[in-house]
Write a protein that holds these residues in place. Structure first.
Motif, PDB file in Angstrom:
ATOM      1  N   SER A   1      -0.200  35.034  49.801  1.00  0.00           N
ATOM      2  CA  SER A   1      -0.240  35.889  50.988  1.00  0.00           C
ATOM      3  C   SER A   1      -0.841  37.233  50.582  1.00  0.00           C
ATOM      4  CB  SER A   1       1.167  36.096  51.557  1.00  0.00           C
ATOM      5  OG  SER A   1       1.945  36.861  50.647  1.00  0.00           O
ATOM      6  N   LEU A   2      -1.257  37.995  51.567  1.00  0.00           N
ATOM      7  CA  LEU A   2      -1.824  39.312  51.281  1.00  0.00           C
ATOM      8  C   LEU A   2      -0.770  40.203  50.620  1.00  0.00           C
ATOM      9  CD1 LEU A   2      -4.607  40.566  51.706  1.00  0.00           C
ATOM     10  CD2 LEU A   2      -3.733  41.651  53.776  1.00  0.00           C
ATOM     11  N   ASP A   3       0.470  40.063  51.064  1.00  0.00           N
ATOM     12  CA  ASP A   3       1.555  40.858  50.474  1.00  0.00           C
ATOM     13  C   ASP A   3       1.723  40.543  48.992  1.00  0.00           C
ATOM     14  OD1 ASP A   3       2.125  42.153  52.818  1.00  0.00           O
ATOM     15  OD2 ASP A   3       3.737  40.787  53.408  1.00  0.00           O
TER      16      ASP A   3
ATOM     17  N   GLU B   1      -1.014  42.178  46.997  1.00  0.00           N
ATOM     18  CA  GLU B   1      -0.754  43.616  46.858  1.00  0.00           C
ATOM     19  C   GLU B   1       0.295  43.882  45.778  1.00  0.00           C
ATOM     20  OE1 GLU B   1       0.254  45.311  50.677  1.00  0.00           O
ATOM     21  OE2 GLU B   1      -1.246  44.061  51.673  1.00  0.00           O
TER      22      GLU B   1
ATOM     23  N   GLU C   1      -3.057  47.610  50.846  1.00  0.00           N
ATOM     24  CA  GLU C   1      -3.542  46.531  51.719  1.00  0.00           C
ATOM     25  C   GLU C   1      -5.058  46.545  51.878  1.00  0.00           C
ATOM     26  OE1 GLU C   1      -2.952  44.925  56.336  1.00  0.00           O
ATOM     27  OE2 GLU C   1      -1.709  46.565  55.546  1.00  0.00           O
TER      28      GLU C   1
ATOM     29  N   ALA D   1      -6.732  45.156  48.819  1.00  0.00           N
ATOM     30  CA  ALA D   1      -6.464  43.718  48.735  1.00  0.00           C
ATOM     31  C   ALA D   1      -7.403  42.948  49.667  1.00  0.00           C
ATOM     32  CB  ALA D   1      -5.012  43.437  49.103  1.00  0.00           C
ATOM     33  N   LYS D   2      -7.554  43.441  50.895  1.00  0.00           N
ATOM     34  CA  LYS D   2      -8.450  42.784  51.847  1.00  0.00           C
ATOM     35  C   LYS D   2      -9.896  42.825  51.368  1.00  0.00           C
ATOM     36  CE  LYS D   2      -5.745  43.563  56.063  1.00  0.00           C
ATOM     37  NZ  LYS D   2      -5.703  44.267  57.378  1.00  0.00           N
TER      38      LYS D   2
ATOM     39  N   VAL E   1     -10.445  40.213  48.626  1.00  0.00           N
ATOM     40  CA  VAL E   1     -10.508  38.865  49.207  1.00  0.00           C
ATOM     41  C   VAL E   1     -11.857  38.640  49.875  1.00  0.00           C
ATOM     42  CG1 VAL E   1      -9.540  37.314  50.947  1.00  0.00           C
ATOM     43  CG2 VAL E   1      -8.015  38.671  49.510  1.00  0.00           C
TER      44      VAL E   1
END
Length: 206
Positions: free
Chosen positions: A18-20, A23, A30, A33-34, A37
């Motif tokens: 997951s994005l969390d 991070e 965030e 992280a985005k 990706v």
């Protein structure tokens, strides 16, 4: 950071991240992280790459490209690839005796990552997803399939050999080896004592 993210996605395999989680593990915010990706996803868009980034639910996964599926099917159907390595058998046994079980728990029992073995066994139809655990992150639970039973000539999962019998047999074999060792050790010790006594006798005669 992008290379680390790629490695993390490979390690978690079907579980995804997951994005969390990205991070937390990379200790970034965030937005970064985005961006990582997106950048990694763009890298995989190249026709020269065999993998891609997929967004499934709230998970980010490293997967193969659908346009190559015919080649993967040939590999799986090839008789030479249908044999199971010791590592694959180990993972299969752990899942069979502990189902339903998460990949993380399989890793804990083995002491090494089992992601690639689980993917291989899933592709062969020997294990399958049995739902998700209630643990944080809701990891996938794995169990064996009817194909697994057919492969090993079992009518039901209860027909698996009793693990307690294996442990008892292994203990007996270990005890026998220890007894044999001590017996051999005593024989050698007696021979040495005899040689020493004979040596003393000869020395006294001289």
């Amino acid at each position: 950071m992008k290379a680390v993210l790629e490695g993390l996605l490979f390690v978690v395999g079907d579980e995804g991240l997951s994005l969390d989680q990205i991070e937390q593990v990379l200790e970034i915010d965030e937005n970064l992280a985005k961006e990582l990706v997106r950048s990694l996803k763009n890298d995989y868009e190249s026709p020269e790459r065999g993998l891609r980034i997929d967004f499934l639910g709230n998970k980010i996964k490293l997967t193969t490209k659908r346009e190559h599926k015919d080649y993967y099917a040939k590999l799986i159907e090839n008789p030479e690839t249908n044999t199971l390595s010791n590592a694959a058998l180990e993972v299969l046994a752990i899942i069979a005796y502990n189902e339903p079980i998460t990949r993380v728990d399989v890793d804990k029992i083995r002491g090494v990552s089992s992601s690639s073995m689980i993917r291989k066994l899933t592709s062969k139809g020997l294990i399958k997803e049995e739902g998700r655990s209630t643990l944080p992150g809701r990891p996938i639970l794995y169990g064996v399939t009817t194909e697994f039973l057919d492969f090993f000539g079992l009518s039901k999962i209860e027909d698996l050999p009793n693990m307690d019998d294996f442990i008892a047999k292994a203990k007996e074999e270990t005890d026998d080896e220890v007894d044999l060792y001590h017996s051999k050790y005593r024989e050698d010790e007696e021979k040495i004592d005899t040689k020493e006594e004979n040596g003393k006798i000869i020395e006294e005669e001289k």
